[in-house]
Design a protein around this motif. Structure first.
Motif, PDB file in Angstrom:
ATOM      1  N   SER A  55       0.806  -1.214   0.000  1.00 20.05           N
ATOM      2  CA  SER A  55       0.000   0.000   0.000  1.00 20.05           C
ATOM      3  C   SER A  55       0.837   1.260   0.000  1.00 20.05           C
ATOM      4  O   SER A  55       0.477   2.258   0.585  1.00 20.05           O
TER       5      SER A  55
ATOM      6  N   VAL B  11       0.638   6.439   2.024  1.00 21.02           N
ATOM      7  CA  VAL B  11      -0.679   6.454   2.631  1.00 21.02           C
ATOM      8  C   VAL B  11      -0.677   7.385   3.832  1.00 21.02           C
ATOM      9  O   VAL B  11       0.179   7.307   4.693  1.00 21.02           O
TER      10      VAL B  11
ATOM     11  N   ASP C  82      -7.598   8.555   8.615  1.00 21.11           N
ATOM     12  CA  ASP C  82      -8.503   7.484   8.212  1.00 21.11           C
ATOM     13  C   ASP C  82      -9.909   7.852   8.614  1.00 21.11           C
ATOM     14  O   ASP C  82     -10.257   7.876   9.783  1.00 21.11           O
TER      15      ASP C  82
ATOM     16  N   LYS D 131     -14.445   6.755   1.432  1.00 10.82           N
ATOM     17  CA  LYS D 131     -13.365   5.823   1.159  1.00 10.82           C
ATOM     18  C   LYS D 131     -12.456   5.636   2.368  1.00 10.82           C
ATOM     19  O   LYS D 131     -11.922   6.575   2.907  1.00 10.82           O
TER      20      LYS D 131
ATOM     21  N   ARG E  52      -9.099   4.370   4.114  1.00  9.57           N
ATOM     22  CA  ARG E  52      -7.695   4.051   3.864  1.00  9.57           C
ATOM     23  C   ARG E  52      -7.208   3.286   5.074  1.00  9.57           C
ATOM     24  O   ARG E  52      -7.194   3.797   6.180  1.00  9.57           O
TER      25      ARG E  52
ATOM     26  N   SER F  67      -3.119  -2.970   7.379  1.00  8.07           N
ATOM     27  CA  SER F  67      -2.702  -3.649   6.144  1.00  8.07           C
ATOM     28  C   SER F  67      -1.758  -4.808   6.445  1.00  8.07           C
ATOM     29  O   SER F  67      -1.893  -5.898   5.883  1.00  8.07           O
TER      30      SER F  67
END
Length: 233
Positions: A29, A34, A38, A73, A75, A81
Motif C-alpha cells: 500500500s 498512505v 482514516d 473511502k 484508507r 494492512s
DNA sequence: CCATCGTGGAGGTTTACATCA
DNA sequence: TTTGATGTAAACCTCCACGAT
C-alpha cells in the motif's frame, strides 16, 4: 521454467527465467504514501463505535440503503494492512468466525475485512496472470528464435544436398524425402532430427502464441481496473 | 431426485483519493 | 498554486457454484 502454483492456499507464483528477475513481493500500500488520516477509523478507543459498526454494517455498506449518503473511502493504516497481509498469507479465504475475529481485532467492519480479502485475492490472481504472460512472451521469443535457427539450418542442408532425391531409411527401409534429412556432424550419418525438431518448435510456437494471446487479453482487461493499465501486455 | 434458498467466491465496475507533470 | 491525467485500492454489483433443506 515456470513453477505454477499447485496449492490453492498459496497463490504466489515462482518463475525463474534467465534475465528476468521476478519480484513477487506483496503490495504494501505504498508505504509512506498512505496518509495516517482514516475517515472510517475509530478516533480512539470507542467501544460503542465497534459494536455499532458491527451491528448496522449492512446499512452503512448498502449501496442503496444509504440513500443520499456518499460513499466514503477508507484508507487502511499500515498496521491494519500488515495484519491483513499476514492473515492472507496464512489463508486466502475467510470463514465467518475468522472474519468476525479479524474485524474485531482491526476495529473494522466484517464487511470491510471480507471486501479486503476479495480484492486481495483478485490482485494476487492478476499478478500471477501478468507474470505468466511475461513468461510466455519470453518463451515465445525463445521459440521463435529457435525456429529461425532451425529453418536456416534446413535451408543450408537443402542447399548442400547432392544426394539422390530419395534415401532409404536404415530403420524400416522406407524411402525418405531428402529434404527432411540432415547430416550428423559427428558420425556423418543422415538423420531427421532437424526436421523433427523444427516440427516440435513450430507446434510449441503455436501453443505459446495461443496461450500468450489468451493471457494478454485477460491482463489487458484487468479484473481490478476499468482504465487501461500500464502492466497490460 | 428436484426445487428453492442462503452463502461465498470470481470477475468486473465504480468511485474516492493520492500523486505527478 | 491550480489543474487535469493517471494509478491505486476500497466498495459495490452480478453471476455462478455449492451445500443444506
Amino acid at each position: 521454467m515456470a513453477v505454477l502454483p499447485t496449492c490453492s492456499s498459496h497463490l504466489e507464483l515462482t518463475i525463474s527465467i534467465p534475465g528476468f528477475a521476478s519480484s513477487p513481493s506483496l503490495p504494501s500500500s505504498g508505504g509512506s504514501m498512505v496518509r495516517d488520516l482514516d475517515i472510517n477509523q475509530v478516533p480512539s478507543g470507542e467501544d460503542e463505535w465497534i459494536t455499532a459498526s458491527m451491528e448496522d454494517e449492512e446499512e452503512s455498506c448498502n449501496a442503496n440503503g444509504g440513500a443520499a449518503a456518499p460513499r466514503k473511502k477508507l484508507r487502511l493504516t499500515k498496521e491494519q494492512s500488515a495484519l491483513l497481509e499476514e492473515s492472507f498469507r496464512q489463508d486466502h479465504t475467510l470463514n465467518p468466525k475468522r472474519k468476525e475475529a479479524m474485524a474485531l481485532q482491526l476495529k473494522l467492519r466484517a464487511r470491510q475485512v471480507e471486501v479486503w480479502f476479495q480484492n486481495r485475492r483478485a490482485r494476487s490472481k492478476l499478478k500471477h496472470t501478468e507474470m505468466e504472460c511475461e513468461y510466455l512472451k519470453r518463451w515465445f521469443g525463445s521459440l521463435t528464435e529457435q525456429n529461425r535457427r532451425l529453418q536456416r539450418e534446413v535451408e543450408e542442408l537443402r542447399a548442400m544436398k547432392v544426394a539422390p532425391p530419395t534415401v532409404i531409411s536404415s530403420h524400416n527401409y522406407e524411402p525418405l524425402h531428402a529434404s527432411t534429412l540432415t547430416m550428423c556432424p559427428r558420425c556423418e550419418r543422415v538423420t531427421t532430427t532437424t526436421a523433427a525438431a523444427l516440427d516440435k518448435v513450430s507446434t510449441k510456437i503455436t501453443l505459446a502464441a495461443t496461450t500468450a494471446t489468451t493471457l494478454s487479453s485477460k491482463v489487458g482487461t484487468s479484473a481490478l481496473q476499468s482504465r487501461p493499465s500500464s502492466a497490460a501486455c
